[in-house]
Write a protein that holds these residues in place. Sequence first.
Motif, mmCIF file in Angstrom:
data_model
loop_
_atom_site.group_PDB
_atom_site.id
_atom_site.type_symbol
_atom_site.label_atom_id
_atom_site.label_comp_id
_atom_site.label_asym_id
_atom_site.label_seq_id
_atom_site.Cartn_x
_atom_site.Cartn_y
_atom_site.Cartn_z
ATOM 1 N N THR A 65 -4.810 53.590 1.718
ATOM 2 C CA THR A 65 -5.272 54.197 0.228
ATOM 3 C C THR A 65 -5.887 55.496 0.617
ATOM 4 O O THR A 65 -6.425 55.898 1.938
ATOM 5 N N PHE A 66 -5.694 56.567 -0.336
ATOM 6 C CA PHE A 66 -6.095 57.810 0.036
ATOM 7 C C PHE A 66 -6.562 58.236 -1.413
ATOM 8 O O PHE A 66 -6.034 58.968 -2.238
ATOM 9 N N MET A 67 -7.986 57.615 -1.897
ATOM 10 C CA MET A 67 -8.286 57.683 -3.095
ATOM 11 C C MET A 67 -9.724 57.646 -3.256
ATOM 12 O O MET A 67 -10.632 57.518 -2.310
ATOM 13 N N TRP A 68 -10.181 58.153 -4.593
ATOM 14 C CA TRP A 68 -11.447 58.059 -4.797
ATOM 15 C C TRP A 68 -12.112 56.583 -5.437
ATOM 16 O O TRP A 68 -11.048 55.524 -5.193
ATOM 17 N N ASN A 69 -13.121 56.279 -5.722
ATOM 18 C CA ASN A 69 -13.663 55.166 -6.228
ATOM 19 C C ASN A 69 -13.343 54.960 -7.813
ATOM 20 O O ASN A 69 -13.809 55.718 -8.469
ATOM 21 N N PRO A 225 -18.290 56.216 -0.742
ATOM 22 C CA PRO A 225 -16.737 56.175 -0.945
ATOM 23 C C PRO A 225 -16.094 54.804 -0.619
ATOM 24 O O PRO A 225 -16.725 54.010 0.396
ATOM 25 N N MET A 226 -15.266 54.475 -1.260
ATOM 26 C CA MET A 226 -14.569 53.251 -0.777
ATOM 27 C C MET A 226 -13.786 53.302 0.298
ATOM 28 O O MET A 226 -13.584 52.223 1.250
ATOM 29 N N TRP A 232 -19.694 49.858 1.749
ATOM 30 C CA TRP A 232 -20.658 49.224 2.065
ATOM 31 C C TRP A 232 -20.628 47.651 1.583
ATOM 32 O O TRP A 232 -21.483 47.033 1.550
ATOM 33 N N GLY A 233 -19.270 47.254 1.183
ATOM 34 C CA GLY A 233 -19.300 45.812 0.672
ATOM 35 C C GLY A 233 -19.646 45.537 -0.893
ATOM 36 O O GLY A 233 -19.599 44.534 -1.341
ATOM 37 N N LEU A 234 -19.789 46.755 -1.475
ATOM 38 C CA LEU A 234 -20.434 46.434 -2.840
ATOM 39 C C LEU A 234 -19.210 45.981 -3.800
ATOM 40 O O LEU A 234 -19.704 45.432 -4.850
#
Length: 538
Positions: A65-69, A225-226, A232-234
């Motif tokens: 993936t090359f993405m934002w949240n 960031p994801m 962070w597992g959020l």
Amino acid sequence: MQNWPLTIAAILRHACGVNGDRVVTTATGQGGYRSTTYSELGEQAAQLAHGLRGLGVTGDQRVGTFMWNNAEHLAVYLAAPAMGAVLHTLNIRLSAEQIAFIANEAEDQVIVADGSLVPLLAPVLPLLTTVHTVIVTGGADTAALSGTDITVLGYGDVLAGQPTQFDWPEIDENAAAAMCYTSGTTGNPKGVVYSHRSTYLHSLNTCTANALDVSSSDVVLPIVPMFHANAWGLAYAALMAGADLVMPDRFLDGASLIELIESQRPTLAGAVPTIWNDVMNCLEKNPGHDISSLRLVACGGSAVPLSLMQIFEERHGVYIQQAWGMTETSPVATVAKPLPGVSEGRHWEMRATQGRPMCGVEIRIVDDAGHPLPADGEAVGELEVRGPWITGGYYLGRDAEKFDSGWLRTGDVGRIDADGFVTLTDRAKDVIKSGGEWISSVELENLLIGHPGVLEAAVVGVPDDRWQERPLAVVVLQDGVAHTPEELREFLADKVVRWWLPERWTFVEQVPRTSVGKYDKKTIRARHAEGSYEVVTL
């Protein structure tokens, strides 16, 4: 007992079935938002899984993936591991060469990319050796991605006409679910592979009251960031708990985050200290905003200044809780939740530490020879850690010596007190050794940031003819504020022993940062060595 596997598919089924009406809201900019329910997210994940099957992802191939949240990234978080493939989040802030190195070493087959990031991805594509397809979200212009043998498809086209149900396979809970790479501040990044079991257990512990206490009453805002240690597992914790999610996409400046918090009223958020410092300064310059919906802010990635925690609590009613971990620890390993019934002074002492280990994680400090040191609050050594969501080795066996003892050698230096609270004083590579004695750059930084005129402060060791190394303070002042090195040194004088006080000072517009928002001390030392800084020596 039934031998029921702990997998991402189990989280998906629970989230989209039991909590199907919960909502994922994604920022679109200028106060705009779009929303989808967990049920709809599950259908999107199923369609994506079918699409990936059609592209040849039939086993444990890596899906980058090359993405934002945002909601689409969350759909890949669910679809790729639940179908038996491996989610591989690529750090968009690395150089094209580093991104290509990571994608090639991991042997990514498909990359799902955010349309707004096409210009960043374009120079990477000619360097890739295993990727055969790029899927682009958002209907963006993809002309810049042409010129290679890689097929470029639209996200909507991949999903179109696909069934909204998927027969998620039974997967060994010890199989790979996701990959993240370290930020590569010293050499090439190293791959960490998370299993389904480790991710499930980490998410479960994150939801407990001694960690972040995530529940269905929460609205979770993952600002981190994801691609940074799986946010962070959020995200998985929120899905497990049935909490609503608010995704900031690419709108990460202080003003945008304040607007998001005021309009969407999240109760729990997570981000590195530099983000909260930006938010704090924006609030100070533009009073009257209300971010008090946040009951808890998880903060880590680097030491959290005590002054930052106190200002947020006293002026904005927001409780910042420090936590510690690394890519190698999934990442949360310790949480700084104070013990009940302690004095106010001890309460803040505990808050200022990196915290105590979560159940399942064991920690210790060792000397240079690897011998364990006492947890007496005085002995200082390298932190080692082990547990069910701690990696047992890097991908392809790199740097195997870090795991020789059965523990992960973290490279962090610090101490552990009798209550089990960890205080980290430096990274091993950043320790300042002056005249044979250690100086904590982290403690000096936190004290300097407590000065009302200081916006940012980084401290590194630089060569000294007499003492081998001495601290250099690299300071960013608040707008419109003027302070001299003498004034800042005097501010520190009654807070640390005299030989800790820096003689070398430089004022800059911004402290260099790594791709995950930490101070880039390697770059600071290099700039000092090449004479790029104007240094005042007292």
